[in-house]
Scaffold this active site. Structure first.
Site, mmCIF file in Angstrom:
data_model
loop_
_atom_site.group_PDB
_atom_site.id
_atom_site.type_symbol
_atom_site.label_atom_id
_atom_site.label_comp_id
_atom_site.label_asym_id
_atom_site.label_seq_id
_atom_site.Cartn_x
_atom_site.Cartn_y
_atom_site.Cartn_z
ATOM 1 N N HIS A 286 20.668 -110.615 52.675
ATOM 2 C CA HIS A 286 19.868 -110.811 53.888
ATOM 3 C C HIS A 286 19.902 -112.265 54.371
ATOM 4 O O HIS A 286 19.839 -112.522 55.568
ATOM 5 C CB HIS A 286 18.427 -110.352 53.616
ATOM 6 C CG HIS A 286 17.581 -110.241 54.846
ATOM 7 N ND1 HIS A 286 17.947 -109.477 55.938
ATOM 8 C CD2 HIS A 286 16.380 -110.793 55.173
ATOM 9 C CE1 HIS A 286 17.013 -109.587 56.880
ATOM 10 N NE2 HIS A 286 16.056 -110.375 56.435
ATOM 11 N N SER B 97 17.388 -108.974 63.569
ATOM 12 C CA SER B 97 17.153 -109.976 62.517
ATOM 13 C C SER B 97 17.736 -111.330 62.909
ATOM 14 O O SER B 97 18.926 -111.432 63.213
ATOM 15 C CB SER B 97 17.831 -109.556 61.213
ATOM 16 O OG SER B 97 17.238 -108.421 60.701
ATOM 17 N N TYR C 290 13.502 -97.883 56.601
ATOM 18 C CA TYR C 290 13.272 -98.275 55.199
ATOM 19 C C TYR C 290 11.900 -98.918 54.972
ATOM 20 O O TYR C 290 11.493 -99.110 53.833
ATOM 21 C CB TYR C 290 14.391 -99.212 54.708
ATOM 22 C CG TYR C 290 14.517 -100.514 55.454
ATOM 23 C CD1 TYR C 290 13.624 -101.556 55.274
ATOM 24 C CD2 TYR C 290 15.563 -100.695 56.356
ATOM 25 C CE1 TYR C 290 13.752 -102.747 55.969
ATOM 26 C CE2 TYR C 290 15.709 -101.875 57.060
ATOM 27 C CZ TYR C 290 14.796 -102.899 56.855
ATOM 28 O OH TYR C 290 14.930 -104.075 57.568
ATOM 29 N N GLU C 291 11.202 -99.236 56.069
ATOM 30 C CA GLU C 291 9.852 -99.787 55.887
ATOM 31 C C GLU C 291 8.858 -98.677 55.538
ATOM 32 O O GLU C 291 7.711 -98.952 55.192
ATOM 33 C CB GLU C 291 9.410 -100.526 57.152
ATOM 34 C CG GLU C 291 10.197 -101.816 57.376
ATOM 35 C CD GLU C 291 9.868 -102.479 58.704
ATOM 36 O OE1 GLU C 291 8.922 -103.270 58.748
ATOM 37 O OE2 GLU C 291 10.571 -102.187 59.696
ATOM 38 N N HIS D 252 11.643 -111.254 61.150
ATOM 39 C CA HIS D 252 11.115 -110.517 62.310
ATOM 40 C C HIS D 252 9.679 -111.007 62.549
ATOM 41 O O HIS D 252 8.822 -110.821 61.689
ATOM 42 C CB HIS D 252 11.088 -109.008 62.049
ATOM 43 C CG HIS D 252 12.452 -108.367 62.076
ATOM 44 N ND1 HIS D 252 12.873 -107.571 63.110
ATOM 45 C CD2 HIS D 252 13.472 -108.418 61.205
ATOM 46 C CE1 HIS D 252 14.113 -107.149 62.863
ATOM 47 N NE2 HIS D 252 14.486 -107.647 61.705
ATOM 48 N N HIS E 274 11.894 -100.347 61.043
ATOM 49 C CA HIS E 274 13.048 -99.681 60.430
ATOM 50 C C HIS E 274 12.592 -98.501 59.573
ATOM 51 O O HIS E 274 11.492 -98.525 59.026
ATOM 52 C CB HIS E 274 13.808 -100.662 59.524
ATOM 53 C CG HIS E 274 14.203 -101.939 60.170
ATOM 54 N ND1 HIS E 274 13.321 -102.997 60.322
ATOM 55 C CD2 HIS E 274 15.378 -102.336 60.717
ATOM 56 C CE1 HIS E 274 13.952 -103.982 60.943
ATOM 57 N NE2 HIS E 274 15.193 -103.613 61.193
ATOM 58 N N MET F 74 21.075 -100.882 60.054
ATOM 59 C CA MET F 74 19.922 -100.044 59.708
ATOM 60 C C MET F 74 18.950 -99.881 60.882
ATOM 61 O O MET F 74 17.761 -99.662 60.675
ATOM 62 C CB MET F 74 19.184 -100.663 58.508
ATOM 63 C CG MET F 74 20.075 -100.954 57.309
ATOM 64 S SD MET F 74 19.216 -101.870 56.037
ATOM 65 C CE MET F 74 20.581 -102.347 54.961
ATOM 66 N N SER F 75 19.453 -100.025 62.103
ATOM 67 C CA SER F 75 18.512 -100.020 63.239
ATOM 68 C C SER F 75 19.156 -99.468 64.503
ATOM 69 O O SER F 75 20.228 -98.880 64.477
ATOM 70 C CB SER F 75 17.995 -101.446 63.498
ATOM 71 O OG SER F 75 19.038 -102.237 64.035
ATOM 72 N N ALA G 169 21.727 -107.243 63.775
ATOM 73 C CA ALA G 169 22.729 -107.839 62.891
ATOM 74 C C ALA G 169 23.384 -106.678 62.165
ATOM 75 O O ALA G 169 22.713 -105.712 61.807
ATOM 76 C CB ALA G 169 22.056 -108.776 61.911
ATOM 77 N N ASN H 61 27.978 -110.315 58.505
ATOM 78 C CA ASN H 61 28.702 -110.339 57.224
ATOM 79 C C ASN H 61 29.801 -109.285 57.300
ATOM 80 O O ASN H 61 29.748 -108.390 58.132
ATOM 81 C CB ASN H 61 27.744 -110.019 56.063
ATOM 82 C CG ASN H 61 27.047 -108.679 56.258
ATOM 83 O OD1 ASN H 61 26.166 -108.539 57.109
ATOM 84 N ND2 ASN H 61 27.463 -107.688 55.495
#
Ligand code: HPA
Length: 296
Positions: A263, A39, A94-95, A70, A92, A225-226, A122, A249
Site C-alpha cells: 500500500h 488512494s 473489503y471494509e 482516504h 470498498h 479493488m474499487s 490506484a 505498481n
C-alpha cells in the site's frame, strides 16, 4: 455495526433521498459533476473553489472511510466554474460494508442533480507494456465479484433509479474518453497515457501470481479493488461515467520476481503523479459543456 434492518434499507430511495435532502439543506452548491478520488489522489478536492466540507461521519446514512490515504469527507465547490461534489475517500467491499452502502453516494449525487461521474483509483498494472506512473483511461471493466452474484443492484429493483437489467457495454462514455485523449495530448501527457480494461476484485489481499496471470489472460490490463461498483450504480441511474487508473505498481506475474505489492508504494506513486492527474481531470471538467453538450 449495522443491524439487519440497515442492510435492507441500504441505498434505498428513501435513504438516499434523506441524505440528499440533508445535503441540500446544508450547501447551496447544486453539483453537475461528481468526482471520486482514489488512494493518494485526494488532492483533486483541494482544487475546488469556495469549498464546503462535510465529514462522512456527519452525513446521515454515509459510512465512514477506514483506509489510510482516504480523508473521508465530501467537498462541494466549483472546479473551473463548474459546480462539483468530490468524495475525498471512497468505500470498498473489503471494509466490510454491504455493497449497497458502498455505492450509496452515487444515488445521492444523482438525486442532487449530478449528470457526470469521474472516478480515479490506484491500480496494479497487468499489461506488460504499462509502467508505474502510467495513467489508464478505463474503457471497460471485468466485475469479478459480479460473477459470484455480488452486485450493488442485487435485490428488488427500484425503477425510480433505473431499469432492472441495465446495459454495461457503454459504461465508460466514449466522448469523455476521446476528450481525455485530446486533453492529455494538449498537456503533453500522451507518453504516460494508456487505455485499457480494469478488473475489480474484493481484496484486501493483493493478488497471487497465479491470479495475476489469470486476470491478464482474461484481458484485464489493470487490477484494483474499487470503482466498478460505483460505475454500475451510476450507469443504472443514467449518469455518464469516466474513470482513470493510476498504475501505482506492477502486478507480480513471475515466480522469480522479488517484487511485492504494498500500500505504501500505491500512495507514493499517487504523490508523484497526483498533480498531473489533477490537471488532467480539471481540464476535462472545464471542457465538459463545450465538447459534450452537458447542460450547465
Ligand atoms: N492489486 C489490487 N489493487 C491495487 C493494486 C494491486 O496491485 N494496486 C493498487 N490497488
Amino acid at each position: 455495526m449495522l443491524s439487519m434492518s440497515d442492510f435492507a434499507s441500504c441505498g434505498s430511495y428513501e435513504e438516499c433521498s434523506a441524505t440528499a435532502d440533508w445535503l441540500r439543506a446544508h450547501t447551496q452548491v447544486r453539483p453537475k459533476v461528481g468526482i471520486v478520488c482514489g488512494s493518494g489522489l485526494g488532492g483533486l478536492a483541494e482544487m475546488l473553489k469556495d469549498p464546503q466540507v462535510f465529514k462522512y461521519s456527519d452525513i446521515p446514512n454515509f459510512p465512514s472511510s477506514t483506509v489510510h490515504g482516504h480523508a473521508g469527507q465530501l467537498v462541494f465547490g466549483t472546479l473551473k466554474g463548474k459546480p462539483c461534489v468530490c468524495m475525498q475517500g471512497r468505500f470498498h467491499l473489503y471494509e466490510g460494508y454491504p455493497i449497497q452502502k458502498i455505492t450509496l453516494p452515487m444515488r445521492v449525487f444523482k438525486l442532487m442533480g449530478v449528470e457526470t461521474m469521474i472516478m480515479t483509483n490506484a491500480a496494479g498494472g497487468l499489461n506488460q507494456d504499462y509502467k508505474v506512473g502510467d495513467v489508464m483511461i478505463i474503457k471497460d471493466h471485468i466485475n469479478m465479484p459480479g460473477f459470484a452474484g455480488i452486485s450493488p443492484l442485487a435485490g428488488p429493483n427500484d425503477d425510480r433509479f433505473g431499469v432492472r437489467f441495465p446495459c454495461m457495454s457503454d459504461a465508460y462514455d466514449r466522448e469523455l474518453r476521446q476528450l481525455a485523449h485530446d486533453v492529455a495530448a494538449e498537456l503533453g501527457y500522451s507518453d504516460f497515457l494508456q487505455e485499457g480494461v480494469y478488473c475489480v476484485l474484493g481484496g484486501p489481499s493483493f493478488e497471487t501470481i497465479a491470479e495475476c496471470r489469470m486476470l491478464h489472460s482474461l484481458g484485464a490490463d489493470a487490477v484494483g479493488m474499487s470503482t466498478v461498483h460505483e460505475v454500475i450504480v451510476a450507469r443504472h441511474a443514467g449518469m455518464r461515467c469516466f474513470a482513470l487508473s493510476l498504475i501505482s505498481n506492477r502486478a507480480v506475474m513471475d515466480y522469480d520476481s522479488q517484487e511485492k505489492a504494498n500500500h505504501e508504494e500505491v500512495l507514493e506513486t499517487g504523490r508523484l503523479r497526483a498533480q498531473q492527474l489533477e490537471k488532467m481531470v480539471s481540464t476535462i471538467v472545464a471542457r465538459l459543456d463545450n465538447d459534450n453538450n452537458n447542460s450547465f
